[in-house]
Design an enzyme around this catalytic site. Structure first.
Site, PDB file in Angstrom:
ATOM      1  NE  ARG A  23      31.280 138.734 111.104  1.00  0.00           N
ATOM      2  CZ  ARG A  23      30.214 138.011 110.764  1.00  0.00           C
ATOM      3  NH1 ARG A  23      30.048 136.803 111.306  1.00  0.00           N
ATOM      4  NH2 ARG A  23      29.326 138.485 109.903  1.00  0.00           N
ATOM      5  CD  GLU A  68      35.613 132.515 109.371  1.00  0.00           C
ATOM      6  OE1 GLU A  68      34.684 132.512 108.557  1.00  0.00           O
ATOM      7  OE2 GLU A  68      35.442 132.384 110.591  1.00  0.00           O
ATOM      8  CG  HIS A  71      31.499 130.844 109.376  1.00  0.00           C
ATOM      9  ND1 HIS A  71      32.239 131.988 109.370  1.00  0.00           N
ATOM     10  CD2 HIS A  71      30.209 131.244 109.490  1.00  0.00           C
ATOM     11  CE1 HIS A  71      31.440 133.038 109.478  1.00  0.00           C
ATOM     12  NE2 HIS A  71      30.204 132.606 109.547  1.00  0.00           N
TER      13      HIS A  71
END
Length: 338
Positions: free
Chosen positions: A235, A264, A296
Site C-alpha cells: 500500500r 495513485e 500497481h
C-alpha cells in the site's frame, strides 16, 4: 443478482463475465471510479463491485444504500478505502478477496528488486540505443545480504522463503503473528526498529492500518543502513514519499522500487501519456535514476484475475443465498464484539 461494476477495464470485463456466468449474475460495467458523483449510477443495483481506488467513504456508502445497494463486493484484498462503520450502520455488507494469487505479487516484488539492484530497466533502455557500456550498471549479489520482510502473511511468507532458500539471504521479519514454518528455515522475527536498522533491503507486505501508516518515514530512514533498498508492493501510504525523496537526495536510500503510491488514485490504471502530471512529488520521484515505479501491476496475472473474479462473484452468491461469507469485512467495533 444485478451487479454494478465500477473502475472497469477490458480485462475486468473478460474475467468477471466468465465468473458471473457460473452464478447467473447480471453485470453492468461502468468505466468511471466509484465516488459520490458516480454513486447514482448504482441506483437499483442490489450489489456493487468496487476496486482499490474507488471511494467508499460514509457519504458514498449512504448514497449507495439510499439507492438500494446492500452488498459491496471488493475485488481486492485491501479495504482501507471503506468506511466500515458507516456500512454497518446502513446495513451494507462489505466483502473482499483475502487471497487470490499471492505468488503473483511475491514474484513481482522480487522481480522489482532484481531490476532495481542490477539496473535491468536501465540496461534495456541503453541497448535499444546501441549503448552496450556497463558503467553505471554495477549491482550486488543478493546472496548473504540481509532482507527485512515486513508482514509475513501469504505474500510476505512467500517472499521471505524465496530470499532465504532461493537466494541464500539472511532474512529478518516483523509481524504481529509469527509463522513457525519460516522460523524453521532460519528466518528470525525481530521488532520493527531492529528490522529497519539491520536490513540491506526492506520489502513491505503488510496491510495499511493506523499503526503502519508512514511506516517508512524520516525517522525510520535515519535509523536504516546507509544505502538500503526499499521495495513496496503493498500500500502506498506505508511510506512517506517526501521523506523518501529526502533519503534519496542524501544517499541514505540506495534505491526504491514501488508498485503502489499514496496518491495513485489520480494516476494509476489510466493512460496519461499525453497529459501533464500535476503531482509534483510523484514527478520528483521519477527523476531519480535509482527509482523504479510500476503502476500497481503486481497482481496482474491471468491466474490472479481469474481467482479474483471467481471469489468476488462467489461472495455475492453466498450473500444472495443467505450464507454468511467468510470474506465479510467487519469494522473493529463489530469484530471486537465477536
Amino acid at each position: 443478482m444485478r451487479v454494478a461494476v465500477f473502475s472497469t477495464k477490458p480485462y475486468d470485463r473478460t474475467f468477471l463475465s466468465r465468473a458471473a456466468a457460473l452464478y447467473g449474475h447480471e453485470l453492468t460495467f461502468f468505466e468511471p471510479r466509484l465516488d459520490l458523483a458516480t454513486a447514482r449510477l448504482a441506483e437499483g443495483f442490489p450489489a456493487v463491485c468496487a476496486f482499490v481506488n474507488d471511494t467508499l467513504d460514509a457519504e458514498v456508502i449512504a448514497a449507495l444504500a439510499s439507492g438500494g445497494t446492500r452488498i459491496v463486493a471488493l475485488r481486492a484484498a485491501g479495504f482501507n478505502n471503506v468506511a466500515l462503520e458507516a456500512a454497518e450502520e446502513k446495513g451494507v455488507t462489505v466483502l473482499r478477496v483475502p487471497a487470490y494469487s499471492p505468488h503473483a505479487v511475491a514474484e513481482f516484488s522480487i522481480g522489482l528488486l532484481l531490476a532495481l539492484d542490477r539496473r535491468i530497466h536501465r540496461a534495456w533502455a541503453r541497448v535499444r540505443e546501441n549503448n552496450f557500456a556497463l558503467e553505471g550498471l554495477l549491482g550486488h549479489d543478493l546472496h548473504g545480504r540481509t532482507v527485512g520482510v515486513v508482514g509475513t502473511g501469504r505474500i510476505g511468507a512467500l517472499v521471505a522463503r524465496a530470499y532465504r532458500l532461493g537466494f541464500g539471504c539472511e532474512v529478518v521479519a516483523h509481524d504481529r503473528y509469527e509463522v513457525d514454518d519460516l522460523k524453521s528455515i532460519g528466518i528470525t522475527y525481530v521488532g520493527r526498529d531492529e528490522l529497519i536498522e539491520r536490513s540491506d533491503i526492506i520489502s513491505l507486505h503488510c496491510p495499511l492500518t493506523p499503526e503502519t501508516h508512514y511506516l517508512i518515514d524520516e525517522a525510520a530512514i535515519d535509523r536504516a543502513k546507509h544505502g538500503f533498498l526499499l521495495i513496496n508492493t503493498s500500500r502506498g501510504a506505508l511510506i512517506d514519499a517526501e521523506a523518501v525523496i529526502g533519503g534519496l537526495k542524501s544517499g541514505r536510500i540506495g534505491g526504491v522500487a514501488l508498485d503502489v503510491y499514496e496518491q495513485e488514485a489520480d494516476l494509476f490504471f489510466e493512460d496519461l501519456s499525453s497529459e501533464i502530471i500535476q503531482d509534483d512529488v510523484f514527478q520528483r520521484l521519477l527523476t531519480f535514476p535509482n527509482v523504479l515505479i510500476t503502476g500497481h501491476q503486481a497482481f496482474f496475472t491471468e491466474e490472479a484475475l481469474l481467482a479474483i473474479a471467481k471469489t468476488t462473484m462467489g461472495n455475492i452468491a453466498d450473500e444472495e443465498a443467505g450464507k454468511v461469507s467468510p470474506n465479510r469485512v467487519l469494522s473493529e467495533k463489530v469484530a471486537g464484539r465477536g
